[in-house]
Design an enzyme around this catalytic site. Structure first.
Site, short mmCIF file in Angstrom:
data_model
loop_
_atom_site.label_atom_id
_atom_site.label_comp_id
_atom_site.label_asym_id
_atom_site.label_seq_id
_atom_site.Cartn_x
_atom_site.Cartn_y
_atom_site.Cartn_z
N TYR A 1 -73.92 48.16 11.89
CA TYR A 1 -73.44 49.17 10.96
C TYR A 1 -73.80 50.56 11.47
O TYR A 1 -74.94 50.81 11.88
CB TYR A 1 -74.11 48.94 9.59
CG TYR A 1 -73.84 50.05 8.59
CD1 TYR A 1 -72.73 49.98 7.75
CD2 TYR A 1 -74.67 51.17 8.52
CE1 TYR A 1 -72.46 51.00 6.86
CE2 TYR A 1 -74.40 52.20 7.62
CZ TYR A 1 -73.29 52.10 6.80
OH TYR A 1 -73.02 53.11 5.92
N GLU B 1 -67.88 56.14 8.45
CA GLU B 1 -68.60 54.88 8.58
C GLU B 1 -67.83 53.87 9.43
O GLU B 1 -66.61 53.77 9.31
CB GLU B 1 -68.79 54.34 7.16
CG GLU B 1 -69.62 53.11 7.02
CD GLU B 1 -69.63 52.66 5.56
OE1 GLU B 1 -70.49 53.12 4.79
OE2 GLU B 1 -68.77 51.84 5.20
#
Ligand code: GDP
Ligand code: MN
Length: 379
Positions: free
Chosen positions: A101, A189
């Site tokens: 992530y 993101e």
């Protein structure tokens, strides 16, 4: 302003972030055609302004174009977190060895862009953040220098051991930082950033939220707005130049000034009510704004009572009173209205409102208690 994944991918690819080329489709036939052109296994992905699409059945692998069409049909019929899916993205499937992530947000506390990265990426990242926050590494970036190479490497080392992969991930973080800053994002993101079975580092998902102030001065970004994916009341409010956020309570609030609007919502909650919205009609509120505000709020079926809380400074309370009268003449307001006003021209305002049988209160506490009670009785 939220972007769809396919739009965010455009910004990421322009910054050089490695991603597989795909295309969007609005029908199963289009999805099949994209899959045919890509060849091989593909992923069909719902394009909605919501996370957790994977868990909601909005991300599916398809081995053949026909299967891509089947999944597209199912996904286009889905509603994810109340949002109907009208487009799917079709991209080549990647063989995933690991998922990490990489996120970047504008952080109010440090007043800086802050990286958050974790080796435990993928669909369970929210759970990781909630239960094992130590698995997420944070780094605030000094905007004067940007993300320095050693900082990018430091972050990348928390994700990968292989030095080539570390360097690839560090490069992507620099690119993500540029995409974030250059487009005035409040969030950017990649989840998951993957290592493929052949060792390549690729971004498989893209999420971007743009700062509305940036969108206002960037026509190239403004065209990315998808009003069909936004709440209709927020779209109407933006067109009427009102600062409006839809919430889920039953007390409609019409207030002048953002600070007073927040304080009003706090007080509504304090007295046991739930605000249906945040609304700031602005400093110099002409009657037209009040009419638009009432039209938007009364369109919400959940609203059981409406509170006007007006502090007259630059705003003239008689303007607001005239707006309330004009609105009730233009369309039928069936929801009870509680009005509290004080300040500039309040005598005139009270007279205008008494003329149509709508007495105004002066005390904020009293008005909020009354509107909460009225809403509860009507609910
Ligand atoms: P989200 O759930 O809305 O964040 O959607 P994502 O785009 O992140 O996809 C969710 C999950 O689907 C990912 O974490 C992967 O596990 C899986 N996935 C997405 N793309 C691919 C792909 O190309 N190949 C494989 N094998 N899995 C994928
Ligand atoms: Mn994702």
């Amino acid at each position: 302003m939220n972007l769809h994944e396919y739009q965010a991918r455009g910004l990421f690819q322009a910054a050089g972030i490695p991603m597989l080329d795909g295309d969007v489709a609005s029908t199963p036939a289009e999805a099949e055609e994209v899959a045919r052109q890509l060849g091989g296994e593909v992923v069909v992905k719902a394009q909605v302004h919501a996370g957790g699409r994977g868990k909601a059945g909005g991300v599916k692998l398809a081995a053949t174009p026909a299967e891509a069409a089947e999944w597209a049909e199912k996904i286009l019929a889905l509603t994810i977190k109340d949002l109907p899916v009208t487009k799917v993205l079709v991209v080549p499937a990647a063989a995933i060895a690991s998922e990490t992530y990489v996120g970047l947000i504008m952080d109010r506390e440090s007043q800086r862009p802050v990286f958050m990265v974790s080796a435990a990426g993928g669909v369970d990242i929210e759970e990781v953040a909630a239960t094992t926050p130590e698995k997420i590494t944070r780094l605030a970036v000094d905007p004067r220098y940007g993300l320095l190479p050693h900082q990018a490497m430091g972050l990348a080392f928390t994700l990968y051991q292989d030095f080539k992969q570390v360097r690839a991930a560090a490069k992507i973080m620099g690119q993500l930082y540029h995409a974030f800053v250059d487009n005035g994002a409040s969030l950017a993101e990649i989840n998951p950033l993957v290592a493929t079975s052949s060792g390549e580092i690729l971004a498989l998902d893209a999420k971007v939220v743009l700062d509305d102030n940036e969108v206002g001065r960037r026509p190239d970004l403004a065209v990315l707005r998808d009003e069909s994916a936004e709440d209709p009341s927020e779209v109407a409010a933006r067109r009427a130049d009102l600062s409006f956020i839809k919430l889920h309570g039953n007390v409609g609030c019409v207030v002048n000034g953002a600070g007073l609007a927040m304080a009003t919502m706090d007080l509504v909650k304090y007295y046991g009510g739930e605000p249906a919205n945040f609304l700031d009609i602005g400093g110099s509120s002409n009657p037209e704004k009040v009419v638009n505000a009432l039209r938007i709020i009364t369109a919400d079926r959940d609203v059981k009572a409406i509170l006007f809380n007006i502090f007259g400074g630059i705003t003239r309370t008689d303007d607001v009173a005239n707006g309330i009268v004009a609105a009730t003449k233009e369309f039928k307001v069936e929801v009870p209205i509680v009005i509290r006003l004080t300040g500039t021209n309040e005598e005139e305002a009270i007279e205008i409102l008494e003329g149509v049988g709508m007495p105004a209160l002066n005390d904020m506490d009293e008005a909020v208690q009354r509107v909460v009670k009225t809403a509860q009785e009507a609910a």
